[in-house]
Scaffold this active site. Sequence first.
Site, PDB file in Angstrom:
ATOM      1  N   TYR A  55       0.802  -1.186   0.016  1.00  0.00           N
ATOM      2  CA  TYR A  55       0.069   0.020   0.075  1.00  0.00           C
ATOM      3  C   TYR A  55       0.787   1.215   0.098  1.00  0.00           C
ATOM      4  O   TYR A  55       1.814   1.338   0.880  1.00  0.00           O
ATOM      5  CB  TYR A  55      -0.879  -0.110   1.140  1.00  0.00           C
ATOM      6  CG  TYR A  55      -2.419  -0.024   0.787  1.00  0.00           C
ATOM      7  CD1 TYR A  55      -3.157   1.071   0.090  1.00  0.00           C
ATOM      8  CD2 TYR A  55      -3.286  -1.117   0.970  1.00  0.00           C
ATOM      9  CE1 TYR A  55      -4.294   1.088  -0.369  1.00  0.00           C
ATOM     10  CE2 TYR A  55      -4.377  -1.269   0.650  1.00  0.00           C
ATOM     11  CZ  TYR A  55      -5.165  -0.086   0.143  1.00  0.00           C
ATOM     12  OH  TYR A  55      -6.270  -0.163  -0.482  1.00  0.00           O
ATOM     13  N   GLU A  57      -0.383   4.754  -0.575  1.00  0.00           N
ATOM     14  CA  GLU A  57      -1.062   5.917  -0.655  1.00  0.00           C
ATOM     15  C   GLU A  57      -0.371   7.128  -0.304  1.00  0.00           C
ATOM     16  O   GLU A  57       0.406   7.248   0.530  1.00  0.00           O
ATOM     17  CB  GLU A  57      -2.275   5.873   0.473  1.00  0.00           C
ATOM     18  CG  GLU A  57      -3.319   5.178  -0.044  1.00  0.00           C
ATOM     19  CD  GLU A  57      -4.421   5.213   0.952  1.00  0.00           C
ATOM     20  OE1 GLU A  57      -4.656   5.823   2.016  1.00  0.00           O
ATOM     21  OE2 GLU A  57      -5.525   4.722   0.707  1.00  0.00           O
ATOM     22  N   ASP A 201      -5.740  13.884 -25.288  1.00  0.00           N
ATOM     23  CA  ASP A 201      -5.696  12.380 -24.625  1.00  0.00           C
ATOM     24  C   ASP A 201      -5.143  11.400 -25.635  1.00  0.00           C
ATOM     25  O   ASP A 201      -5.958  11.145 -26.619  1.00  0.00           O
ATOM     26  CB  ASP A 201      -7.332  11.858 -24.489  1.00  0.00           C
ATOM     27  CG  ASP A 201      -7.410  10.586 -23.948  1.00  0.00           C
ATOM     28  OD1 ASP A 201      -6.248   9.827 -23.916  1.00  0.00           O
ATOM     29  OD2 ASP A 201      -8.302   9.999 -23.856  1.00  0.00           O
ATOM     30  N   THR A 228      -3.093   6.170 -21.787  1.00  0.00           N
ATOM     31  CA  THR A 228      -2.819   4.856 -21.203  1.00  0.00           C
ATOM     32  C   THR A 228      -1.536   4.311 -21.433  1.00  0.00           C
ATOM     33  O   THR A 228      -0.842   4.888 -22.432  1.00  0.00           O
ATOM     34  CB  THR A 228      -3.798   3.955 -21.650  1.00  0.00           C
ATOM     35  OG1 THR A 228      -3.603   4.030 -23.213  1.00  0.00           O
ATOM     36  CG2 THR A 228      -5.357   4.330 -21.462  1.00  0.00           C
ATOM     37  N   LYS A 231      -1.354   0.572 -24.323  1.00  0.00           N
ATOM     38  CA  LYS A 231      -1.764   0.427 -25.840  1.00  0.00           C
ATOM     39  C   LYS A 231      -0.608   0.471 -26.860  1.00  0.00           C
ATOM     40  O   LYS A 231       0.404  -0.361 -26.639  1.00  0.00           O
ATOM     41  CB  LYS A 231      -2.731   1.691 -26.358  1.00  0.00           C
ATOM     42  CG  LYS A 231      -3.960   1.581 -25.469  1.00  0.00           C
ATOM     43  CD  LYS A 231      -4.879   2.434 -25.851  1.00  0.00           C
ATOM     44  CE  LYS A 231      -6.361   2.176 -24.730  1.00  0.00           C
ATOM     45  NZ  LYS A 231      -7.427   3.114 -25.053  1.00  0.00           N
ATOM     46  N   ARG A 237      -1.124  -2.352 -17.840  1.00  0.00           N
ATOM     47  CA  ARG A 237      -2.536  -1.236 -18.024  1.00  0.00           C
ATOM     48  C   ARG A 237      -2.490  -0.424 -16.995  1.00  0.00           C
ATOM     49  O   ARG A 237      -2.517  -0.801 -15.677  1.00  0.00           O
ATOM     50  CB  ARG A 237      -3.821  -2.360 -17.734  1.00  0.00           C
ATOM     51  CG  ARG A 237      -3.807  -3.561 -18.436  1.00  0.00           C
ATOM     52  CD  ARG A 237      -5.199  -4.129 -18.442  1.00  0.00           C
ATOM     53  NE  ARG A 237      -6.303  -3.402 -19.528  1.00  0.00           N
ATOM     54  CZ  ARG A 237      -6.366  -3.607 -20.613  1.00  0.00           C
ATOM     55  NH1 ARG A 237      -5.354  -4.575 -21.220  1.00  0.00           N
ATOM     56  NH2 ARG A 237      -7.230  -2.931 -21.392  1.00  0.00           N
TER      57      ARG A 237
HETATM   58  C1  LIG Z   1      -8.665   3.648 -23.879  1.00  0.00           C
HETATM   59  C2  LIG Z   1      -8.707   4.852 -24.078  1.00  0.00           C
HETATM   60  C3  LIG Z   1      -9.319   5.535 -22.870  1.00  0.00           C
HETATM   61  C4  LIG Z   1      -9.642   4.645 -21.498  1.00  0.00           C
HETATM   62  O1  LIG Z   1      -8.519   3.828 -21.141  1.00  0.00           O
HETATM   63  P1  LIG Z   1      -9.129   2.661 -20.313  1.00  0.00           P
HETATM   64  O2  LIG Z   1      -7.967   2.001 -19.546  1.00  0.00           O
HETATM   65  O3  LIG Z   1      -9.971   1.649 -21.068  1.00  0.00           O
HETATM   66  O4  LIG Z   1     -10.291   3.107 -19.026  1.00  0.00           O
HETATM   67  C5  LIG Z   1      -9.156   6.805 -22.775  1.00  0.00           C
HETATM   68  N1  LIG Z   1      -9.251   7.702 -23.629  1.00  0.00           N
HETATM   69  C6  LIG Z   1      -8.792   7.180 -25.197  1.00  0.00           C
HETATM   70  C7  LIG Z   1      -8.551   8.121 -26.114  1.00  0.00           C
HETATM   71  C8  LIG Z   1      -8.517   5.816 -25.089  1.00  0.00           C
HETATM   72  O5  LIG Z   1      -8.186   5.379 -26.281  1.00  0.00           O
END
Ligand SMILES: *Cc1c(COP(=O)(O)O)cnc(C)c1O
Length: 419
Positions: A55, A57, A201, A228, A231, A237
């Site tokens: 933990y 935090e 994003d 993220t 990807k 993740r």
């Molecule tokens: C995949 C994605 C997310 C969300 O990610 P999660 O890990 O599935 O919650 C947010 N914004 C964009 C543009 C994404 O492609």
Amino acid sequence: MHEFVELLSRTDPTVFQNLIGEEQRQREGVELIPSENYTYPEVLAVLGSVFTNKYSEGYPGRRYYGGQKYTDAVEILARERACEVFRAEHANVQPLSGSPMNQAVYLGLLEPGDTILAMDLSHGGHLTHGAPVSHMGRLFNFVRYKTDPSDGSFDYDAIRKLALEHKPRLVLTGYTSYPRDLDYAAFKAIADEVGALTMCDASHYAGMVAGGVMANPLDHGFDVMTTTSHKSLRGPRGGMILCKKEHAAKIDKSVFPGLQGGPHMNVIAGIAITMGKALQPEFREYAAQVLKNAKAMAEAFLGHGGALVTGGTDNHMLVLDTEKSFGINGKNAEEILDAVGITTNKQIIPDDPNPPLKPSGIRIGTPAATTRGMQEQEAALLADWMTEALTHPEDTTLHEVIHRKVQILCSRFPVPGIQ
Ligand SMILES: *Cc1c(COP(=O)(O)O)cnc(C)c1O
């Protein structure tokens, strides 16, 4: 690792069987979902490590629990490397995934009810960019811009008009299904004109930004970039927020204690490894190859008369209009391709007349196949096989033949981390 898996096979054979099944599925099929990848074996190792027991935090140097010598070190490393990779002033690596990462930014920098200008879902925006089904759509007033229907390009004049009319506090860009790069300077100019903050994003394509083959929003003065880690970056993740120093305190407080409790330290150790890899010259080669493979695949589809949204790609992704190309919806296309061992996902296209569960297209991406070592030749071959299968949706004998070819191809390209 191996001895523990062997232990699992004896203590819980049911979970074990599913693990082995998934491993086999990943090994024997081609993964073309653009948001997926195979992470590094080193990341798999730390994900299943003792870091998961801890933990932590708070933040390095100011935690709410003792025993943080190694967790502090690994989180500092992850943050420093992330700043270096993206030329950022500040990094927060604690968001549990992409959705909470975006929520933390909105809730940290804005007040409920504030207006956010973002990309429409059917044109490529993410659920967290204000789709009515997302809770964020209840908390903030999202105004959505669209791409130009004639060629799928961004109409920056139209976006500027929306900004002048609605006076957003935040201008948000970035996408989950759009095959082109963005003009960040144009977005920044629009935001500056109305006194709005800027956020990108880059979840889908941050690996391409890190590898230097796509533009970096932070180089154009953006306030915040989110991504993220699992990807195109090939990490565990998780989520990361990169921002200017002036927003650092607000962002950190918003992630913890605003939105989350204890961070997942096994994931943060994985992010540290991933950022270390992203700084290596090999990662630049990887990102360049992801792009070359997507372009080779696009060319092959276009050569067969396929209809691609925007007519091609400048990133890791293609959006194939299966209705226009083959007269079948995206759900059926996804199922046919599944049957031949190629995994894609059904995808709504701009202003799709079809419902979301039977949309007009599929999304295809090259990051995972490139991680296996596939190159342009294989990418083109896959597009040929997909075209063949989708042109003959009822021909199961043909599908069997293609499936066999896919398996043989896969046997030549082992997945990192799977024996
Ligand atoms: C995949 C994605 C997310 C969300 O990610 P999660 O890990 O599935 O919650 C947010 N914004 C964009 C543009 C994404 O492609």
